[in-house]
Design a protein around this motif. Sequence first.
Motif, PDB file in Angstrom:
ATOM      1  N   LYS A   1      -7.553 -10.079  -3.677  1.00 36.89           N
ATOM      2  CA  LYS A   1      -8.678  -8.957  -3.515  1.00 36.89           C
ATOM      3  C   LYS A   1      -7.831  -7.794  -3.112  1.00 36.89           C
ATOM      4  N   ASN A   2      -6.362  -7.572  -3.045  1.00 36.36           N
ATOM      5  CA  ASN A   2      -5.732  -6.670  -2.857  1.00 36.36           C
ATOM      6  C   ASN A   2      -5.885  -5.430  -3.914  1.00 36.36           C
ATOM      7  N   PRO A   3      -6.330  -4.271  -3.460  1.00 31.09           N
ATOM      8  CA  PRO A   3      -6.565  -3.205  -4.504  1.00 31.09           C
ATOM      9  C   PRO A   3      -5.561  -2.667  -4.921  1.00 31.09           C
ATOM     10  N   HIS A   4      -4.287  -2.876  -4.163  1.00 27.41           N
ATOM     11  CA  HIS A   4      -3.033  -2.159  -4.427  1.00 27.41           C
ATOM     12  C   HIS A   4      -2.371  -2.965  -5.420  1.00 27.41           C
ATOM     13  N   ILE A   5      -2.325  -4.323  -5.624  1.00 23.62           N
ATOM     14  CA  ILE A   5      -1.635  -5.125  -6.798  1.00 23.62           C
ATOM     15  C   ILE A   5      -2.065  -4.902  -7.733  1.00 23.62           C
ATOM     16  N   TYR A   6      -1.358  -4.697  -8.824  1.00 19.69           N
ATOM     17  CA  TYR A   6      -1.871  -4.509 -10.232  1.00 19.69           C
ATOM     18  C   TYR A   6      -1.834  -5.934 -11.015  1.00 19.69           C
ATOM     19  N   LYS A   7      -0.834  -6.882 -10.806  1.00 17.38           N
ATOM     20  CA  LYS A   7      -0.940  -7.995 -11.151  1.00 17.38           C
ATOM     21  C   LYS A   7      -0.147  -8.934 -10.263  1.00 17.38           C
ATOM     22  N   ILE A   8      -0.602 -10.346 -10.158  1.00 18.94           N
ATOM     23  CA  ILE A   8       0.017 -11.285  -9.484  1.00 18.94           C
ATOM     24  C   ILE A   8       0.452 -12.308 -10.558  1.00 18.94           C
ATOM     25  N   HIS A   9       1.692 -12.479 -10.435  1.00 18.92           N
ATOM     26  CA  HIS A   9       2.724 -13.474 -11.093  1.00 18.92           C
ATOM     27  C   HIS A   9       2.655 -14.925 -10.541  1.00 18.92           C
ATOM     28  N   ILE A  10       2.408 -15.926 -11.057  1.00 21.43           N
ATOM     29  CA  ILE A  10       2.596 -17.296 -10.407  1.00 21.43           C
ATOM     30  C   ILE A  10       3.825 -17.978 -10.782  1.00 21.43           C
ATOM     31  N   LYS A  11       4.635 -18.398  -9.899  1.00 25.12           N
ATOM     32  CA  LYS A  11       5.803 -18.845 -10.069  1.00 25.12           C
ATOM     33  C   LYS A  11       5.835 -19.940 -10.890  1.00 25.12           C
ATOM     34  N   GLU A  12       4.811 -21.007 -10.901  1.00 25.84           N
ATOM     35  CA  GLU A  12       4.743 -22.135 -11.404  1.00 25.84           C
ATOM     36  C   GLU A  12       4.300 -21.930 -12.844  1.00 25.84           C
ATOM     37  N   GLU A  13       3.839 -20.767 -13.217  1.00 22.73           N
ATOM     38  CA  GLU A  13       3.265 -20.575 -14.454  1.00 22.73           C
ATOM     39  C   GLU A  13       3.963 -19.655 -15.322  1.00 22.73           C
ATOM     40  N   ILE A  14       5.167 -19.336 -15.004  1.00 18.76           N
ATOM     41  CA  ILE A  14       5.878 -18.318 -15.693  1.00 18.76           C
ATOM     42  C   ILE A  14       7.448 -18.829 -15.675  1.00 18.76           C
ATOM     43  N   ASN A  15       8.107 -18.474 -16.906  1.00 21.93           N
ATOM     44  CA  ASN A  15       9.406 -18.766 -17.014  1.00 21.93           C
ATOM     45  C   ASN A  15       9.978 -17.502 -16.216  1.00 21.93           C
TER      46      ASN A  15
ATOM     47  N   ARG B   1       0.829  -1.170  -0.034  1.00 23.15           N
ATOM     48  CA  ARG B   1      -0.088   0.024  -0.111  1.00 23.15           C
ATOM     49  C   ARG B   1       0.783   1.178  -0.034  1.00 23.15           C
ATOM     50  N   CYS B   2       1.916   1.331   0.845  1.00 21.96           N
ATOM     51  CA  CYS B   2       2.747   2.230   0.816  1.00 21.96           C
ATOM     52  C   CYS B   2       3.685   2.645  -0.270  1.00 21.96           C
ATOM     53  N   ILE B   3       4.163   1.646  -0.944  1.00 23.59           N
ATOM     54  CA  ILE B   3       4.994   1.797  -2.081  1.00 23.59           C
ATOM     55  C   ILE B   3       4.063   2.580  -3.136  1.00 23.59           C
ATOM     56  N   LYS B   4       3.112   1.719  -3.347  1.00 20.39           N
ATOM     57  CA  LYS B   4       2.033   2.383  -4.321  1.00 20.39           C
ATOM     58  C   LYS B   4       1.604   3.665  -4.292  1.00 20.39           C
ATOM     59  N   LYS B   5       1.431   4.107  -2.830  1.00 24.38           N
ATOM     60  CA  LYS B   5       0.930   5.503  -2.487  1.00 24.38           C
ATOM     61  C   LYS B   5       2.081   6.525  -2.788  1.00 24.38           C
ATOM     62  N   GLN B   6       3.233   6.256  -2.175  1.00 24.33           N
ATOM     63  CA  GLN B   6       4.402   7.144  -2.284  1.00 24.33           C
ATOM     64  C   GLN B   6       5.441   7.136  -3.369  1.00 24.33           C
ATOM     65  N   TRP B   7       5.196   6.166  -4.005  1.00 24.44           N
ATOM     66  CA  TRP B   7       6.000   5.979  -5.513  1.00 24.44           C
ATOM     67  C   TRP B   7       5.100   6.147  -6.458  1.00 24.44           C
ATOM     68  N   ASN B   8       3.914   6.189  -6.518  1.00 25.21           N
ATOM     69  CA  ASN B   8       2.766   6.227  -7.615  1.00 25.21           C
ATOM     70  C   ASN B   8       3.186   5.103  -8.352  1.00 25.21           C
ATOM     71  N   ALA B   9       3.155   3.840  -7.953  1.00 28.51           N
ATOM     72  CA  ALA B   9       3.860   2.658  -8.401  1.00 28.51           C
ATOM     73  C   ALA B   9       2.738   1.508  -8.836  1.00 28.51           C
ATOM     74  N   GLU B  10       3.075   0.842  -9.886  1.00 25.17           N
ATOM     75  CA  GLU B  10       2.323  -0.316 -10.348  1.00 25.17           C
ATOM     76  C   GLU B  10       2.952  -1.474  -9.388  1.00 25.17           C
ATOM     77  N   ILE B  11       2.043  -2.195  -8.540  1.00 26.51           N
ATOM     78  CA  ILE B  11       2.708  -3.013  -8.005  1.00 26.51           C
ATOM     79  C   ILE B  11       2.530  -4.473  -8.586  1.00 26.51           C
ATOM     80  N   HIS B  12       3.357  -5.350  -8.791  1.00 23.22           N
ATOM     81  CA  HIS B  12       3.318  -6.486  -9.380  1.00 23.22           C
ATOM     82  C   HIS B  12       3.892  -7.440  -8.269  1.00 23.22           C
ATOM     83  N   PHE B  13       3.302  -8.718  -8.120  1.00 28.24           N
ATOM     84  CA  PHE B  13       3.761  -9.646  -7.100  1.00 28.24           C
ATOM     85  C   PHE B  13       4.094 -11.203  -7.363  1.00 28.24           C
TER      86      PHE B  13
END
Length: 96
Positions: free
Chosen positions: A51-65, A27-39
């Motif tokens: 359901k976290n409204p501050h996270i733009y996209k969730i990347h799944i380790k098992e589904e991505i190189n 939440r703080c990174i998004k607000k203070q840095w005007n950041a697009e947060i990926h997890f």
Amino acid sequence: MTNAKKKVLIIRFSSIGDIVLTTPVVRCIKKQWNAEIHFLTKKNFAGILEKNPHIYKIHIKEEINLNQLRGKYPVYNIPNLISLCWVQPMPQKDYP
């Protein structure tokens, strides 16, 4: 600070408690840095973050190189480096 959005990738693969404790940081990174947060996390922890409204996209380790993410997220210099870890409090000493 500029209005341009920064992309920030937070990586956490284990420990439900540690992932939950990143919530205020996200939440703080998004607000203070005007950041697009990926997890980036494991599939079995993604539901915690869905359901976290501050996270733009969730990347799944098992589904991505992981090499696919290389170059998409800039590496910030030390002032912007964040390490999420537990810090063991030092015991109090009584000094004369």
